[in-house]
Scaffold this motif. Structure first.
Motif, PDB file in Angstrom:
ATOM      1  N   LEU A   1       0.935  -1.227  -0.077  1.00 31.87           N
ATOM      2  CA  LEU A   1      -0.050  -0.082   0.161  1.00 31.87           C
ATOM      3  C   LEU A   1       0.909   1.255  -0.058  1.00 31.87           C
ATOM      4  O   LEU A   1       0.608   2.197  -0.656  1.00 31.87           O
ATOM      5  N   ASP A   2       2.171   1.098   0.830  1.00 32.72           N
ATOM      6  CA  ASP A   2       3.080   2.352   0.686  1.00 32.72           C
ATOM      7  C   ASP A   2       3.359   2.423  -0.821  1.00 32.72           C
ATOM      8  O   ASP A   2       3.658   3.633  -1.105  1.00 32.72           O
ATOM      9  N   GLU A   3       4.133   1.273  -1.309  1.00 32.74           N
ATOM     10  CA  GLU A   3       4.342   1.680  -2.642  1.00 32.74           C
ATOM     11  C   GLU A   3       3.345   2.286  -3.579  1.00 32.74           C
ATOM     12  O   GLU A   3       3.976   3.050  -4.512  1.00 32.74           O
ATOM     13  N   GLU A   4       2.370   2.017  -3.469  1.00 31.99           N
ATOM     14  CA  GLU A   4       1.111   2.842  -4.147  1.00 31.99           C
ATOM     15  C   GLU A   4       0.896   4.267  -3.773  1.00 31.99           C
ATOM     16  O   GLU A   4      -0.216   4.795  -4.471  1.00 31.99           O
ATOM     17  N   ASN A   5       1.329   4.509  -2.626  1.00 28.11           N
ATOM     18  CA  ASN A   5       0.987   5.949  -2.161  1.00 28.11           C
ATOM     19  C   ASN A   5      -0.405   5.858  -1.750  1.00 28.11           C
ATOM     20  O   ASN A   5      -0.989   6.981  -1.791  1.00 28.11           O
ATOM     21  N   THR A   6      -0.843   4.912  -1.050  1.00 31.69           N
ATOM     22  CA  THR A   6      -2.282   4.922  -0.781  1.00 31.69           C
ATOM     23  C   THR A   6      -2.515   5.090   0.792  1.00 31.69           C
ATOM     24  O   THR A   6      -3.528   4.981   1.355  1.00 31.69           O
ATOM     25  N   ILE A   7      -1.349   5.141   1.556  1.00 29.26           N
ATOM     26  CA  ILE A   7      -1.367   4.957   2.884  1.00 29.26           C
ATOM     27  C   ILE A   7      -0.349   6.098   3.393  1.00 29.26           C
ATOM     28  O   ILE A   7       0.507   6.384   2.769  1.00 29.26           O
ATOM     29  N   SER A   8      -0.484   6.634   4.546  1.00 33.72           N
ATOM     30  CA  SER A   8       0.631   7.509   5.112  1.00 33.72           C
ATOM     31  C   SER A   8       0.767   6.926   6.416  1.00 33.72           C
ATOM     32  O   SER A   8      -0.131   6.358   7.167  1.00 33.72           O
ATOM     33  N   SER A   9       1.919   7.235   7.097  1.00 33.27           N
ATOM     34  CA  SER A   9       2.229   6.783   8.331  1.00 33.27           C
ATOM     35  C   SER A   9       2.948   7.913   9.204  1.00 33.27           C
ATOM     36  O   SER A   9       3.591   8.962   8.657  1.00 33.27           O
ATOM     37  N   ARG A  10       2.807   8.211  10.504  1.00 33.57           N
ATOM     38  CA  ARG A  10       3.483   8.822  11.411  1.00 33.57           C
ATOM     39  C   ARG A  10       3.447   8.136  12.735  1.00 33.57           C
ATOM     40  O   ARG A  10       3.212   7.145  13.131  1.00 33.57           O
ATOM     41  N   PHE A  11       4.640   8.784  13.357  1.00 34.84           N
ATOM     42  CA  PHE A  11       4.920   8.135  14.758  1.00 34.84           C
ATOM     43  C   PHE A  11       3.565   8.379  15.749  1.00 34.84           C
ATOM     44  O   PHE A  11       3.341   9.616  15.798  1.00 34.84           O
ATOM     45  N   SER A  12       3.702   7.268  16.781  1.00 29.99           N
ATOM     46  CA  SER A  12       2.629   7.604  17.446  1.00 29.99           C
ATOM     47  C   SER A  12       3.011   8.474  18.656  1.00 29.99           C
ATOM     48  O   SER A  12       4.281   8.307  19.026  1.00 29.99           O
ATOM     49  N   VAL A  13       2.036   9.221  18.951  1.00 29.32           N
ATOM     50  CA  VAL A  13       2.436  10.199  20.287  1.00 29.32           C
ATOM     51  C   VAL A  13       2.517   9.356  21.510  1.00 29.32           C
ATOM     52  O   VAL A  13       3.444   9.719  22.409  1.00 29.32           O
TER      53      VAL A  13
ATOM     54  N   ASP B   1       3.483   6.304  21.796  1.00 26.75           N
ATOM     55  CA  ASP B   1       4.682   5.396  21.907  1.00 26.75           C
ATOM     56  C   ASP B   1       5.328   5.486  20.579  1.00 26.75           C
ATOM     57  O   ASP B   1       4.937   5.178  19.514  1.00 26.75           O
ATOM     58  N   ALA B   2       6.663   6.262  20.776  1.00 23.60           N
ATOM     59  CA  ALA B   2       7.151   6.491  19.572  1.00 23.60           C
ATOM     60  C   ALA B   2       7.959   5.507  18.724  1.00 23.60           C
ATOM     61  O   ALA B   2       8.522   5.665  17.693  1.00 23.60           O
ATOM     62  N   ARG B   3       7.811   4.319  19.215  1.00 21.73           N
ATOM     63  CA  ARG B   3       8.327   2.959  18.738  1.00 21.73           C
ATOM     64  C   ARG B   3       7.349   2.389  17.605  1.00 21.73           C
ATOM     65  O   ARG B   3       7.606   1.637  16.841  1.00 21.73           O
ATOM     66  N   ARG B   4       6.079   2.937  17.870  1.00 18.05           N
ATOM     67  CA  ARG B   4       4.919   2.194  16.824  1.00 18.05           C
ATOM     68  C   ARG B   4       4.584   3.682  15.665  1.00 18.05           C
ATOM     69  O   ARG B   4       4.647   4.749  16.157  1.00 18.05           O
ATOM     70  N   GLN B   5       4.232   3.165  14.672  1.00 19.02           N
ATOM     71  CA  GLN B   5       3.650   4.161  13.796  1.00 19.02           C
ATOM     72  C   GLN B   5       2.225   3.946  13.773  1.00 19.02           C
ATOM     73  O   GLN B   5       1.641   2.903  13.634  1.00 19.02           O
ATOM     74  N   LEU B   6       1.387   5.346  13.366  1.00 17.48           N
ATOM     75  CA  LEU B   6       0.047   4.935  12.870  1.00 17.48           C
ATOM     76  C   LEU B   6      -0.157   5.064  11.349  1.00 17.48           C
ATOM     77  O   LEU B   6       0.603   6.000  10.852  1.00 17.48           O
ATOM     78  N   TYR B   7      -1.113   4.383  11.056  1.00 11.83           N
ATOM     79  CA  TYR B   7      -1.028   4.245   9.607  1.00 11.83           C
ATOM     80  C   TYR B   7      -2.513   4.861   9.312  1.00 11.83           C
ATOM     81  O   TYR B   7      -3.524   4.456  10.003  1.00 11.83           O
ATOM     82  N   THR B   8      -2.637   5.659   8.228  1.00 13.04           N
ATOM     83  CA  THR B   8      -4.177   6.058   7.753  1.00 13.04           C
ATOM     84  C   THR B   8      -4.166   5.872   5.941  1.00 13.04           C
ATOM     85  O   THR B   8      -3.195   5.848   5.601  1.00 13.04           O
ATOM     86  N   LEU B   9      -5.351   5.745   5.731  1.00 12.02           N
ATOM     87  CA  LEU B   9      -5.652   5.736   4.338  1.00 12.02           C
ATOM     88  C   LEU B   9      -5.444   6.951   3.765  1.00 12.02           C
ATOM     89  O   LEU B   9      -5.909   7.945   4.276  1.00 12.02           O
ATOM     90  N   ASP B  10      -4.857   7.063   2.475  1.00  9.47           N
ATOM     91  CA  ASP B  10      -4.487   8.283   1.918  1.00  9.47           C
ATOM     92  C   ASP B  10      -4.906   8.156   0.564  1.00  9.47           C
ATOM     93  O   ASP B  10      -4.043   7.983  -0.481  1.00  9.47           O
ATOM     94  N   ILE B  11      -6.117   8.260   0.216  1.00  9.87           N
ATOM     95  CA  ILE B  11      -6.679   7.820  -0.988  1.00  9.87           C
ATOM     96  C   ILE B  11      -7.367   9.238  -1.534  1.00  9.87           C
ATOM     97  O   ILE B  11      -8.110   9.969  -0.979  1.00  9.87           O
ATOM     98  N   ASN B  12      -7.132   9.656  -3.028  1.00  7.95           N
ATOM     99  CA  ASN B  12      -7.834  10.796  -3.559  1.00  7.95           C
ATOM    100  C   ASN B  12      -9.218  10.022  -3.928  1.00  7.95           C
ATOM    101  O   ASN B  12      -9.303   9.013  -4.587  1.00  7.95           O
ATOM    102  N   SER B  13     -10.303  10.710  -3.729  1.00  7.95           N
ATOM    103  CA  SER B  13     -11.664  10.231  -4.249  1.00  7.95           C
ATOM    104  C   SER B  13     -11.818  10.645  -5.790  1.00  7.95           C
ATOM    105  O   SER B  13     -11.422  11.366  -6.364  1.00  7.95           O
TER     106      SER B  13
END
Length: 89
Positions: free
Chosen positions: A63-75, A77-89
Motif C-alpha cells: 500500500l505504501d508503494e502505491e502511495n495509498t497510505i501515510s504513516s506517522r509516529f505515535s504520540v 509510543d514513539a516506537r510505533r507508527q500510526l497508519y492512515t488511508l491516503d486515497i484521492n476520491s
C-alpha cells in the motif's frame, strides 16, 4: 515543468482505489479496515483483520508503494507508527 519534476510530484501524490485493484487480497483488506478507522498501528490492524503480522507488514508495504497510505509516529509510543488511508476520491 521538467520530466523529473512531474515524476517527483507523482510519487508524492496520494493514490486512488484504482491503484489498489491489482494488489493482493490482504492489502485490499487492510485498506478497507483503514478506511473505516481513523489511524491504526500495525498491531491494531493485525487484531482487526486476523491476518498474521508478516502478512500485514507485506500489505502495508504494498500500500505504501502505491502511495495509498501515510504513516506517522505515535504520540503515545514513539516506537510505533500510526497508519492512515491516503486515497484521492
Amino acid at each position: 515543468m521538467t520530466d523529473s519534476e512531474s515524476i517527483r510530484q507523482d510519487s508524492l501524490s496520494s493514490g486512488t482505489w484504482d491503484d489498489i485493484k491489482e494488489l493482493p487480497p490482504s492489502a485490499k483488506l487492510v485498506a478497507k479496515v483503514l478506511e473505516q478507522n481513523e489511524a491504526m498501528t500495525q498491531q491494531m490492524i493485525t487484531e482487526e483483520t486476523l491476518l498474521p503480522d508478516r502478512t500485514v507488514r507485506y500489505a502495508l508495504s504494498r500500500l505504501d508503494e502505491e502511495n495509498t497510505i501515510s504513516s506517522r509516529f505515535s504520540v503515545m509510543d514513539a516506537r510505533r507508527q500510526l497508519y492512515t488511508l491516503d486515497i484521492n476520491s
